[in-house]
Write an enzyme that holds these catalytic residues in place. Sequence first.
Site, PDB file in Angstrom:
ATOM      1  CE  LYS A   9     -14.697  -2.388  25.325  1.00  0.00           C
ATOM      2  NZ  LYS A   9     -13.371  -2.937  24.738  1.00  0.00           N
ATOM      3  CE1 TYR A  49     -10.672   2.793  25.931  1.00  0.00           C
ATOM      4  CE2 TYR A  49     -12.935   2.552  23.255  1.00  0.00           C
ATOM      5  CZ  TYR A  49     -12.313   1.524  25.261  1.00  0.00           C
ATOM      6  OH  TYR A  49     -13.354   0.680  25.182  1.00  0.00           O
ATOM      7  CG  PHE A  57      -5.169  -2.800  22.033  1.00  0.00           C
ATOM      8  CD1 PHE A  57      -5.311  -1.654  22.083  1.00  0.00           C
ATOM      9  CD2 PHE A  57      -3.760  -3.258  22.594  1.00  0.00           C
ATOM     10  CE1 PHE A  57      -5.080  -1.430  22.943  1.00  0.00           C
ATOM     11  CE2 PHE A  57      -3.580  -2.366  23.222  1.00  0.00           C
ATOM     12  CZ  PHE A  57      -4.373  -1.599  23.885  1.00  0.00           C
ATOM     13  NE  ARG A  85     -10.456  -2.915  37.045  1.00  0.00           N
ATOM     14  CZ  ARG A  85      -9.115  -3.499  36.208  1.00  0.00           C
ATOM     15  NH1 ARG A  85     -10.080  -2.051  34.971  1.00  0.00           N
ATOM     16  NH2 ARG A  85      -8.478  -3.507  35.594  1.00  0.00           N
ATOM     17  CG  ASN A 112     -12.249  -6.348  25.835  1.00  0.00           C
ATOM     18  OD1 ASN A 112     -13.388  -5.573  25.537  1.00  0.00           O
ATOM     19  ND2 ASN A 112     -11.859  -5.813  26.743  1.00  0.00           N
ATOM     20  CG  HIS A 115     -14.172   1.112  29.532  1.00  0.00           C
ATOM     21  ND1 HIS A 115     -12.846   0.347  29.408  1.00  0.00           N
ATOM     22  CD2 HIS A 115     -14.953   1.689  29.666  1.00  0.00           C
ATOM     23  CE1 HIS A 115     -12.071   1.353  30.189  1.00  0.00           C
ATOM     24  NE2 HIS A 115     -13.319   2.168  30.750  1.00  0.00           N
ATOM     25  CD  GLU A 126     -12.246   5.560  31.872  1.00  0.00           C
ATOM     26  OE1 GLU A 126     -13.591   4.619  31.608  1.00  0.00           O
ATOM     27  OE2 GLU A 126     -11.665   4.982  31.548  1.00  0.00           O
TER      28      GLU A 126
HETATM   29  P1  CMP Z   1     -11.132  -1.401  27.216  1.00  0.00           P
HETATM   30  O1  CMP Z   1     -11.113  -2.651  28.832  1.00  0.00           O
HETATM   31  O2  CMP Z   1     -12.506  -1.312  26.280  1.00  0.00           O
HETATM   32  O3  CMP Z   1     -10.008  -1.308  27.693  1.00  0.00           O
HETATM   33  C1  CMP Z   1      -8.861  -0.952  26.509  1.00  0.00           C
HETATM   34  C2  CMP Z   1      -9.373  -1.789  25.178  1.00  0.00           C
HETATM   35  O4  CMP Z   1      -8.552  -2.282  24.905  1.00  0.00           O
HETATM   36  C3  CMP Z   1      -9.050  -4.217  25.971  1.00  0.00           C
HETATM   37  O5  CMP Z   1     -10.574  -2.925  26.687  1.00  0.00           O
HETATM   38  C4  CMP Z   1      -9.829  -4.023  24.510  1.00  0.00           C
HETATM   39  O6  CMP Z   1     -10.871  -4.106  24.305  1.00  0.00           O
HETATM   40  C5  CMP Z   1      -8.757  -3.636  23.944  1.00  0.00           C
HETATM   41  N1  CMP Z   1      -7.333  -4.243  23.635  1.00  0.00           N
HETATM   42  C6  CMP Z   1      -6.713  -5.020  22.461  1.00  0.00           C
HETATM   43  N2  CMP Z   1      -5.844  -5.765  22.958  1.00  0.00           N
HETATM   44  C7  CMP Z   1      -5.077  -5.442  23.938  1.00  0.00           C
HETATM   45  C8  CMP Z   1      -4.111  -5.270  24.876  1.00  0.00           C
HETATM   46  N3  CMP Z   1      -3.331  -6.230  24.189  1.00  0.00           N
HETATM   47  N4  CMP Z   1      -4.145  -5.055  25.878  1.00  0.00           N
HETATM   48  C9  CMP Z   1      -4.702  -4.311  26.782  1.00  0.00           C
HETATM   49  N5  CMP Z   1      -5.600  -3.786  25.617  1.00  0.00           N
HETATM   50  C10 CMP Z   1      -5.722  -4.509  24.747  1.00  0.00           C
END
Ligand code: CMP
Length: 147
Positions: A9, A49, A57, A85, A112, A115, A126
């Site tokens: 990211k 997404y 979010f 993961r 975070n 992904h 994806e």
């Molecule tokens: P990612 O694996 O990229 O998939 C969806 C993303 O949404 C997740 O990582 C987080 O960066 C973001 N996100 C933000 N808030 C939440 C939440 N409460 N639960 C899950 N994903 C979240």
Amino acid sequence: MEETLVIIKPNGLKAGLIGEIIGRYEKARLGIRAMKAKHVSVAEAEGFYAEHKARPFFPELVQFMTSGPLVLIALKGENAISSARNINGATNPAQAQAGTIRHDFAPSITENMVHSSDSPESAKREVSFWFEENELVAYPIYSHVRS
Ligand code: CMP
């Protein structure tokens, strides 16, 4: 053998952590089939997404994912989905185990840092969302794998 789609990211690029992050997948023998840096559009981030569209979010996630360039990587290897993961750690960095990317570097759940796909079905969608079939090289054979 499985495929998975990893994204480093925008905060991973800003922190200069591309090499550190890719090194972790490489050490786990996950091979790169395709990789590119890209500044994705709002429409692309929303499409990628789409399953999260109704979540609170979502706007913040799209804003963050379009805030700067990111790196898209198609990986292949033994148990690639669970392996990536495990290397990434829990979605919420506050719950991620020590030694995972999110524990070591990520400041928050939205930012975070990485992904990766959560199932073979999402991996297929994806990988093909970002890459054409002719951009994917054959799975690399590592010369240093111990037998
Ligand atoms: P990612 O694996 O990229 O998939 C969806 C993303 O949404 C997740 O990582 C987080 O960066 C973001 N996100 C933000 N808030 C939440 C939440 N409460 N639960 C899950 N994903 C979240």
